[in-house]
Write a protein that holds these residues in place. Structure first.
Motif, PDB file in Angstrom:
ATOM      1  N   ARG A 103     -19.443  15.190  -7.047  1.00 61.75           N
ATOM      2  CA  ARG A 103     -19.631  14.028  -6.182  1.00 61.75           C
ATOM      3  C   ARG A 103     -19.844  14.485  -4.736  1.00 61.75           C
ATOM      4  O   ARG A 103     -19.508  15.626  -4.364  1.00 61.75           O
ATOM      5  CB  ARG A 103     -18.410  13.101  -6.258  1.00 61.75           C
ATOM      6  N   PRO A 104     -20.385  13.609  -3.879  1.00 62.00           N
ATOM      7  CA  PRO A 104     -20.646  13.991  -2.486  1.00 62.00           C
ATOM      8  C   PRO A 104     -19.418  14.450  -1.707  1.00 62.00           C
ATOM      9  O   PRO A 104     -19.539  15.233  -0.764  1.00 62.00           O
ATOM     10  CB  PRO A 104     -21.229  12.706  -1.881  1.00 62.00           C
ATOM     11  N   ASP A 105     -18.226  13.973  -2.099  1.00 59.42           N
ATOM     12  CA  ASP A 105     -17.009  14.379  -1.387  1.00 59.42           C
ATOM     13  C   ASP A 105     -16.454  15.710  -1.886  1.00 59.42           C
ATOM     14  O   ASP A 105     -15.399  16.161  -1.436  1.00 59.42           O
ATOM     15  CB  ASP A 105     -15.944  13.297  -1.468  1.00 59.42           C
ATOM     16  N   GLY A 106     -17.154  16.354  -2.831  1.00 59.11           N
ATOM     17  CA  GLY A 106     -16.708  17.646  -3.332  1.00 59.11           C
ATOM     18  C   GLY A 106     -15.864  17.575  -4.587  1.00 59.11           C
ATOM     19  O   GLY A 106     -15.569  18.611  -5.188  1.00 59.11           O
ATOM     20  N   ASP A 107     -15.469  16.366  -4.991  1.00 58.35           N
ATOM     21  CA  ASP A 107     -14.710  16.222  -6.233  1.00 58.35           C
ATOM     22  C   ASP A 107     -15.621  16.440  -7.437  1.00 58.35           C
ATOM     23  O   ASP A 107     -16.831  16.162  -7.380  1.00 58.35           O
ATOM     24  CB  ASP A 107     -14.095  14.823  -6.330  1.00 58.35           C
ATOM     25  N   SER A 113     -11.452  32.351   6.185  1.00 57.74           N
ATOM     26  CA  SER A 113     -11.514  30.924   5.910  1.00 57.74           C
ATOM     27  C   SER A 113     -12.820  30.287   6.404  1.00 57.74           C
ATOM     28  O   SER A 113     -13.076  29.112   6.129  1.00 57.74           O
ATOM     29  CB  SER A 113     -10.324  30.205   6.553  1.00 57.74           C
ATOM     30  N   ALA A 114     -13.636  31.043   7.118  1.00 60.56           N
ATOM     31  CA  ALA A 114     -14.893  30.506   7.644  1.00 60.56           C
ATOM     32  C   ALA A 114     -15.895  30.281   6.513  1.00 60.56           C
ATOM     33  O   ALA A 114     -15.878  30.971   5.491  1.00 60.56           O
ATOM     34  CB  ALA A 114     -15.490  31.457   8.675  1.00 60.56           C
ATOM     35  N   VAL A 115     -16.762  29.294   6.695  1.00 63.01           N
ATOM     36  CA  VAL A 115     -17.796  28.925   5.720  1.00 63.01           C
ATOM     37  C   VAL A 115     -17.207  28.922   4.303  1.00 63.01           C
ATOM     38  O   VAL A 115     -17.602  29.714   3.444  1.00 63.01           O
ATOM     39  CB  VAL A 115     -19.031  29.853   5.800  1.00 63.01           C
ATOM     40  N   PRO A 116     -16.245  28.040   4.045  1.00 65.01           N
ATOM     41  CA  PRO A 116     -15.638  27.973   2.719  1.00 65.01           C
ATOM     42  C   PRO A 116     -16.634  27.501   1.663  1.00 65.01           C
ATOM     43  O   PRO A 116     -17.736  27.043   1.990  1.00 65.01           O
ATOM     44  CB  PRO A 116     -14.504  26.961   2.912  1.00 65.01           C
ATOM     45  N   ALA A 117     -16.231  27.608   0.416  1.00 63.88           N
ATOM     46  CA  ALA A 117     -17.131  27.306  -0.698  1.00 63.88           C
ATOM     47  C   ALA A 117     -17.784  25.936  -0.569  1.00 63.88           C
ATOM     48  O   ALA A 117     -19.000  25.794  -0.737  1.00 63.88           O
ATOM     49  CB  ALA A 117     -16.363  27.412  -2.009  1.00 63.88           C
ATOM     50  N   GLU A 118     -16.981  24.913  -0.285  1.00 62.40           N
ATOM     51  CA  GLU A 118     -17.537  23.562  -0.213  1.00 62.40           C
ATOM     52  C   GLU A 118     -18.575  23.431   0.887  1.00 62.40           C
ATOM     53  O   GLU A 118     -19.614  22.785   0.702  1.00 62.40           O
ATOM     54  CB  GLU A 118     -16.421  22.542   0.013  1.00 62.40           C
ATOM     55  N   ALA A 119     -18.343  24.072   2.035  1.00 55.53           N
ATOM     56  CA  ALA A 119     -19.315  24.025   3.129  1.00 55.53           C
ATOM     57  C   ALA A 119     -20.617  24.712   2.730  1.00 55.53           C
ATOM     58  O   ALA A 119     -21.711  24.243   3.069  1.00 55.53           O
ATOM     59  CB  ALA A 119     -18.731  24.668   4.382  1.00 55.53           C
ATOM     60  N   ALA A 120     -20.511  25.827   2.028  1.00 60.36           N
ATOM     61  CA  ALA A 120     -21.708  26.545   1.598  1.00 60.36           C
ATOM     62  C   ALA A 120     -22.516  25.704   0.615  1.00 60.36           C
ATOM     63  O   ALA A 120     -23.750  25.638   0.698  1.00 60.36           O
ATOM     64  CB  ALA A 120     -21.323  27.889   0.977  1.00 60.36           C
ATOM     65  N   VAL A 121     -21.835  25.063  -0.327  1.00 55.18           N
ATOM     66  CA  VAL A 121     -22.522  24.206  -1.290  1.00 55.18           C
ATOM     67  C   VAL A 121     -23.185  23.032  -0.579  1.00 55.18           C
ATOM     68  O   VAL A 121     -24.317  22.648  -0.903  1.00 55.18           O
ATOM     69  CB  VAL A 121     -21.536  23.718  -2.371  1.00 55.18           C
ATOM     70  N   LEU A 143     -35.398  14.570   4.119  1.00 58.08           N
ATOM     71  CA  LEU A 143     -35.932  14.228   2.807  1.00 58.08           C
ATOM     72  C   LEU A 143     -34.815  13.680   1.930  1.00 58.08           C
ATOM     73  O   LEU A 143     -33.639  13.962   2.149  1.00 58.08           O
ATOM     74  CB  LEU A 143     -36.540  15.471   2.138  1.00 58.08           C
ATOM     75  N   PRO A 144     -35.167  12.897   0.904  1.00 53.22           N
ATOM     76  CA  PRO A 144     -34.148  12.394  -0.021  1.00 53.22           C
ATOM     77  C   PRO A 144     -33.508  13.538  -0.798  1.00 53.22           C
ATOM     78  O   PRO A 144     -34.051  14.636  -0.887  1.00 53.22           O
ATOM     79  CB  PRO A 144     -34.947  11.479  -0.965  1.00 53.22           C
ATOM     80  N   GLY A 145     -32.358  13.253  -1.382  1.00 52.83           N
ATOM     81  CA  GLY A 145     -31.697  14.239  -2.226  1.00 52.83           C
ATOM     82  C   GLY A 145     -30.407  14.737  -1.629  1.00 52.83           C
ATOM     83  O   GLY A 145     -29.945  14.273  -0.592  1.00 52.83           O
ATOM     84  N   GLY A 146     -29.807  15.699  -2.315  1.00 51.30           N
ATOM     85  CA  GLY A 146     -28.603  16.341  -1.821  1.00 51.30           C
ATOM     86  C   GLY A 146     -27.308  15.684  -2.219  1.00 51.30           C
ATOM     87  O   GLY A 146     -26.237  16.185  -1.901  1.00 51.30           O
ATOM     88  N   ARG A 147     -27.376  14.553  -2.972  1.00 52.24           N
ATOM     89  CA  ARG A 147     -26.152  13.829  -3.330  1.00 52.24           C
ATOM     90  C   ARG A 147     -26.317  13.242  -4.733  1.00 52.24           C
ATOM     91  O   ARG A 147     -27.408  12.769  -5.081  1.00 52.24           O
ATOM     92  CB  ARG A 147     -25.885  12.692  -2.336  1.00 52.24           C
ATOM     93  N   VAL A 148     -25.243  13.262  -5.507  1.00 52.83           N
ATOM     94  CA  VAL A 148     -25.239  12.590  -6.801  1.00 52.83           C
ATOM     95  C   VAL A 148     -24.401  11.329  -6.670  1.00 52.83           C
ATOM     96  O   VAL A 148     -23.168  11.356  -6.747  1.00 52.83           O
ATOM     97  CB  VAL A 148     -24.677  13.499  -7.919  1.00 52.83           C
ATOM     98  N   GLU A 149     -25.090  10.214  -6.429  1.00 56.59           N
ATOM     99  CA  GLU A 149     -24.439   8.913  -6.288  1.00 56.59           C
ATOM    100  C   GLU A 149     -25.480   7.830  -6.478  1.00 56.59           C
ATOM    101  O   GLU A 149     -26.698   8.089  -6.346  1.00 56.59           O
ATOM    102  CB  GLU A 149     -23.771   8.779  -4.920  1.00 56.59           C
ATOM    103  N   ALA A 150     -25.045   6.631  -6.784  1.00 55.69           N
ATOM    104  CA  ALA A 150     -25.958   5.515  -6.993  1.00 55.69           C
ATOM    105  C   ALA A 150     -26.814   5.292  -5.744  1.00 55.69           C
ATOM    106  O   ALA A 150     -26.306   5.286  -4.621  1.00 55.69           O
ATOM    107  CB  ALA A 150     -25.178   4.256  -7.344  1.00 55.69           C
ATOM    108  N   GLY A 151     -28.100   5.148  -5.948  1.00 56.96           N
ATOM    109  CA  GLY A 151     -29.029   4.918  -4.856  1.00 56.96           C
ATOM    110  C   GLY A 151     -29.673   6.167  -4.305  1.00 56.96           C
ATOM    111  O   GLY A 151     -30.666   6.088  -3.579  1.00 56.96           O
ATOM    112  N   ALA A 152     -29.123   7.340  -4.645  1.00 58.99           N
ATOM    113  CA  ALA A 152     -29.679   8.606  -4.146  1.00 58.99           C
ATOM    114  C   ALA A 152     -30.887   9.008  -4.982  1.00 58.99           C
ATOM    115  O   ALA A 152     -31.094   8.539  -6.106  1.00 58.99           O
ATOM    116  CB  ALA A 152     -28.616   9.698  -4.192  1.00 58.99           C
ATOM    117  N   ALA A 153     -31.692   9.886  -4.430  1.00 56.74           N
ATOM    118  CA  ALA A 153     -32.830  10.415  -5.172  1.00 56.74           C
ATOM    119  C   ALA A 153     -32.336  11.152  -6.411  1.00 56.74           C
ATOM    120  O   ALA A 153     -31.328  11.860  -6.374  1.00 56.74           O
ATOM    121  CB  ALA A 153     -33.643  11.358  -4.295  1.00 56.74           C
TER     122      ALA A 153
END
Length: 435
Positions: free
Chosen positions: A15-19, A332-340, A353-363
């Motif tokens: 999910r976009p929040d990293g979960d 602790s710099a550039v942790p995994a979630e930030a890199a993703v 551009l569209p994209g980059g998130r898995v959620e309703a309404g996203a590309a």
């Protein structure tokens, strides 16, 4: 029955929040959009087609926010040199021999490589842009493309023609491939384009609503001449010519100081981090954590395959996390979630551009990762795995704009065998002509 839908079923979803949650993804293929993300979609919807994600992780398609895709033809051609010598002695002479057919072949090879490793969107600065547009259209990917401008070493007429071509290409092809292709005006760098022409190009582009993409502060050799000549930092000069708008994006940003980081944050200009290229050319380590802390949008790019030497953004993701820690002298710099996020949301935002998130309404741009490989066990933290353990070869399916570009490791839009054979032949011919 639902009309023209694709169900990505049985996997876990980033999910976009990293979960990471157990969920299916329902896609409206006509609109190219995600209709819903939920745990019971397989029983609630009778989709037209189902893509099996069982045992896998559904994540946003990766965004390669800075590259020169057709440089796949020069992969391994010239290595182990600093940027300036590498360009002037090897790359630019070889590129002078490029034909439109070469660029088409090299682009298709790069698109195959990117689709196979989960990249759905990219930004490309190169030449013979009509060939690139046709290749992207056929492959089904999403891109922001532009003609790269270099005016050094050219007379005024040639230089002006080069700038005009970038403007003309940007106007003509914006919205191509059913809207999957957008454009930008792409001066190569602040030191390779004459100031007067750069000012004119920026003004004309912005007046037409076209963003600018350029290399900036990649090496000290790019920074020091500007400081010596103008008594100001390169990005202060870029700001003066109007190049730092919130739609513009810069590649590299290795040698930026605090004043430039603040300026980028204030203007809303994005930076695309290219760690592998920066390491290989010994260009330096970009202060990525400082950029992120200041609120600068940071995307991730491979640069060209001649300075990387691959287009696997998972390699780049790992490099970004690792070198980010080294550069900051902080584990602790550039942790995994930030890199993703840089490889997904950050890149999409940088390119507008569209994209980059898995959620309703996203590309509906997705990569489905097979989690069965030994190097992905045990699954303590899947976001950690995406940053530090996943390889491009772990991608099982790739979806862009709701269309399946790769299913069970088999490409559906490009003939991989023919693409590779053609690229190999053209690369040999290109080198023979160049030498």
């Amino acid at each position: 029955m639902d009309s023209d839908t694709l169900l990505v079923a049985g996997g876990r979803v980033l999910r976009p929040d990293g979960d990471v949650v157990d969920a299916d993804v329902l896609i409206d293929r006509t609109a190219g959009r995600i209709e819903a993300v939920g745990s019971k979609l397989a029983t609630e919807h009778d989709a037209d087609e189902t893509l099996d994600a069982s045992g896998g992780l559904v994540m946003p398609g990766l965004v390669n926010a800075h590259t020169h895709v057709a440089m796949t033809l020069l992969r391994g051609y010239a290595d182990d040199k600093p940027l300036d010598a590498w360009l002037r002695e090897d790359i630019w002479p070889a590129e002078a021999a490029l034909t439109a057919e070469d660029v088409r072949a090299g682009t298709e090879l790069g698109l195959v490589e990117m689709i196979r490793s989960g990249t759905t969107t990219f930004a490309d600065m190169y030449f013979h842009v009509p060939e690139i547009v046709e290749a992207v259209d056929e492959a089904g990917m999403r891109a922001r493309v532009g003609h790269g401008v270099v005016t050094v070493g050219k007379d005024e007429a040639e230089a002006r023609a080069d700038v005009q071509e970038s403007l003309d290409v940007a106007r003509e092809y914006d919205g191509a491939a059913d809207g999957r292709i957008r454009t930008a005006v792409m001066p190569h760098s602040l030191t390779t384009v004459d100031e007067d022409l750069l000012r004119e190009a920026v003004t004309d582009a912005h007046d037409a609503g076209i963003p600018i993409h350029t290399h900036a502060n990649e090496t000290r050799d790019e920074v020091e001449p500007i400081v010596a000549e103008r008594d100001e930092r390169p990005l202060a000069y870029a700001d003066d010519v109007g190049l730092l708008s919130d739609s513009d994006f810069l590649a590299h940003g290795v040698h930026v100081d605090e004043s430039e980081i603040d300026l980028l944050a204030e203007r809303g200009t994005a930076v695309v981090h290219c760690p592998a290229s920066n390491m290989k050319l010994a260009s330096g380590i970009a202060p990525v954590q400082k950029l992120l802390d200041a609120g600068v949008t940071v995307g991730l790019g491979t640069d060209g395959a001649a300075s990387n030497n691959d287009l696997d953004l998972f390699d780049e993701l790992r490099d970004a996390a690792m070198i980010g820690k080294l550069g900051a002298d902080d584990a602790s710099a550039v942790p995994a979630e930030a890199a993703v996020q840089m490889a997904t949301q950050g890149g999409a935002e940088a390119l507008s551009l569209p994209g980059g998130r898995v959620e309703a309404g996203a590309a509906a741009d997705l990569a489905i990762i097979d989690l069965d490989a030994p190097h992905l066990a045990p699954a303590h933290d899947l976001v950690s795995h995406l940053a530090y353990a996943v390889r491009g070869s772990d991608v099982r399916h790739t979806v862009c704009d709701g269309q399946i570009l790769m299913q069970d490791r088999e490409l559906t839009t490009l003939d991989e065998k023919q693409v590779v054979e053609t690229a190999r032949r053209r690369a040999v011919d290109l080198v023979a002509r160049a030498e």
